[in-house]
Design a protein around this motif. Sequence first.
Motif, PDB file in Angstrom:
ATOM      1  N   THR A  58      23.320  62.970  85.891  1.00  0.00           N
ATOM      2  CA  THR A  58      24.488  62.192  86.313  1.00  0.00           C
ATOM      3  C   THR A  58      25.613  63.130  86.735  1.00  0.00           C
ATOM      4  OG1 THR A  58      23.881  60.401  84.812  1.00  0.00           O
ATOM      5  CG2 THR A  58      26.178  60.459  85.549  1.00  0.00           C
ATOM      6  N   TYR A  59      25.804  64.184  85.962  1.00  0.00           N
ATOM      7  CA  TYR A  59      26.825  65.195  86.247  1.00  0.00           C
ATOM      8  C   TYR A  59      26.595  65.823  87.624  1.00  0.00           C
ATOM      9  CZ  TYR A  59      29.088  69.813  85.800  1.00  0.00           C
ATOM     10  OH  TYR A  59      29.817  70.951  85.994  1.00  0.00           O
ATOM     11  N   LEU A  61      24.786  64.703  90.158  1.00  0.00           N
ATOM     12  CA  LEU A  61      24.945  63.716  91.238  1.00  0.00           C
ATOM     13  C   LEU A  61      26.421  63.529  91.568  1.00  0.00           C
ATOM     14  CD1 LEU A  61      22.296  61.012  90.238  1.00  0.00           C
ATOM     15  CD2 LEU A  61      22.233  62.520  92.246  1.00  0.00           C
ATOM     16  N   ASP A  62      27.252  63.444  90.532  1.00  0.00           N
ATOM     17  CA  ASP A  62      28.689  63.272  90.726  1.00  0.00           C
ATOM     18  C   ASP A  62      29.301  64.502  91.397  1.00  0.00           C
ATOM     19  OD1 ASP A  62      31.027  61.794  90.610  1.00  0.00           O
ATOM     20  OD2 ASP A  62      31.482  62.333  88.540  1.00  0.00           O
ATOM     21  N   LEU A  63      28.891  65.702  90.942  1.00  0.00           N
ATOM     22  CA  LEU A  63      29.381  66.933  91.574  1.00  0.00           C
ATOM     23  C   LEU A  63      29.060  66.937  93.066  1.00  0.00           C
ATOM     24  CD1 LEU A  63      28.437  69.873  89.136  1.00  0.00           C
ATOM     25  CD2 LEU A  63      30.723  68.979  89.610  1.00  0.00           C
ATOM     26  N   ARG A  64      27.817  66.655  93.394  1.00  0.00           N
ATOM     27  CA  ARG A  64      27.370  66.691  94.794  1.00  0.00           C
ATOM     28  C   ARG A  64      28.133  65.654  95.621  1.00  0.00           C
ATOM     29  NH1 ARG A  64      25.366  70.227  98.012  1.00  0.00           N
ATOM     30  NH2 ARG A  64      23.953  70.904  96.386  1.00  0.00           N
ATOM     31  N   GLU A  65      28.281  64.446  95.075  1.00  0.00           N
ATOM     32  CA  GLU A  65      28.983  63.378  95.794  1.00  0.00           C
ATOM     33  C   GLU A  65      30.428  63.776  96.094  1.00  0.00           C
ATOM     34  OE1 GLU A  65      30.706  59.127  94.445  1.00  0.00           O
ATOM     35  OE2 GLU A  65      28.545  59.359  94.156  1.00  0.00           O
ATOM     36  N   LYS A  66      31.125  64.301  95.101  1.00  0.00           N
ATOM     37  CA  LYS A  66      32.533  64.686  95.278  1.00  0.00           C
ATOM     38  C   LYS A  66      32.659  65.860  96.251  1.00  0.00           C
ATOM     39  CE  LYS A  66      34.281  61.886  92.156  1.00  0.00           C
ATOM     40  NZ  LYS A  66      35.102  60.755  92.431  1.00  0.00           N
ATOM     41  N   GLU A  79      37.786  69.126  93.082  1.00  0.00           N
ATOM     42  CA  GLU A  79      36.996  67.968  92.640  1.00  0.00           C
ATOM     43  C   GLU A  79      35.961  68.393  91.598  1.00  0.00           C
ATOM     44  OE1 GLU A  79      37.319  64.788  93.120  1.00  0.00           O
ATOM     45  OE2 GLU A  79      38.826  64.784  94.691  1.00  0.00           O
ATOM     46  N   VAL A  83      35.521  66.860  87.896  1.00  0.00           N
ATOM     47  CA  VAL A  83      34.249  66.294  87.419  1.00  0.00           C
ATOM     48  C   VAL A  83      33.812  66.992  86.130  1.00  0.00           C
ATOM     49  CG1 VAL A  83      31.773  66.045  87.930  1.00  0.00           C
ATOM     50  CG2 VAL A  83      33.475  65.482  89.672  1.00  0.00           C
ATOM     51  N   GLU A  86      36.001  65.776  83.245  1.00  0.00           N
ATOM     52  CA  GLU A  86      35.671  64.394  82.889  1.00  0.00           C
ATOM     53  C   GLU A  86      34.342  64.356  82.131  1.00  0.00           C
ATOM     54  OE1 GLU A  86      35.516  60.444  82.185  1.00  0.00           O
ATOM     55  OE2 GLU A  86      37.247  61.634  82.789  1.00  0.00           O
ATOM     56  N   PHE A  87      33.368  65.116  82.602  1.00  0.00           N
ATOM     57  CA  PHE A  87      32.069  65.188  81.936  1.00  0.00           C
ATOM     58  C   PHE A  87      32.223  65.724  80.518  1.00  0.00           C
ATOM     59  CE2 PHE A  87      28.304  67.600  80.690  1.00  0.00           C
ATOM     60  CZ  PHE A  87      27.311  66.638  80.837  1.00  0.00           C
TER      61      PHE A  87
END
Length: 194
Positions: A58-59, A61-66, A79, A83, A86-87
């Motif tokens: 999940t971490y 995926l969020d990194l890549r998206e941001k 970003e 992330v 927040e993680f």
Amino acid sequence: MRERIIDAALKRFTYYGASKTTMSEIAEDLHCSKASLYYYFPDKQALHIAALEKAGETYFLDLREKANAAATARQALMELIAVRHEFARRFCRLELFKVLKDRQLVRFAHEAFENAREREIKLITDIIEKGAARGELVTAEPEKVAALYMHAMIGLRLSLVNKDISEEISDAEFERVREWQVQLADIFINSLKK
């Protein structure tokens, strides 16, 4: 069912802590028997590892998206810092570092951390290369710069919090690390500008 078990465990581990959560509580949350849990996971340790792996995915995926959504290299690096923090706040009760101290899991933990570090360095390399392609940054060695940046960020986290790595970090300590990481990111970006 396996994914439902991992999700339920992750929810409990995040809120109460992995060591304070029992397999019975997870089974209750799912309205199933403990035997159902043990069908998919031989013990709580295996479930804990699966929960850590899911949190890690999940971490990333969020990194890549941001990073992909950012308009500039600086914005992308900022970003990533957001992330990461927040993680860390969200999953601080997953007891990740206790896994590192478990002799049976040392190999798994070492491989998982090395894989995570390599993935993050690759992502930072991509950010630097995109910044160079847009004319924002100049470097002949984006991979080397990304690795240096990543290790400097890890060093800040370790040097600014004077505790055993498995202890909880206060909000003030989280904020101090975040502020210094933002400053370090700005220094890196400014040093790579034309």
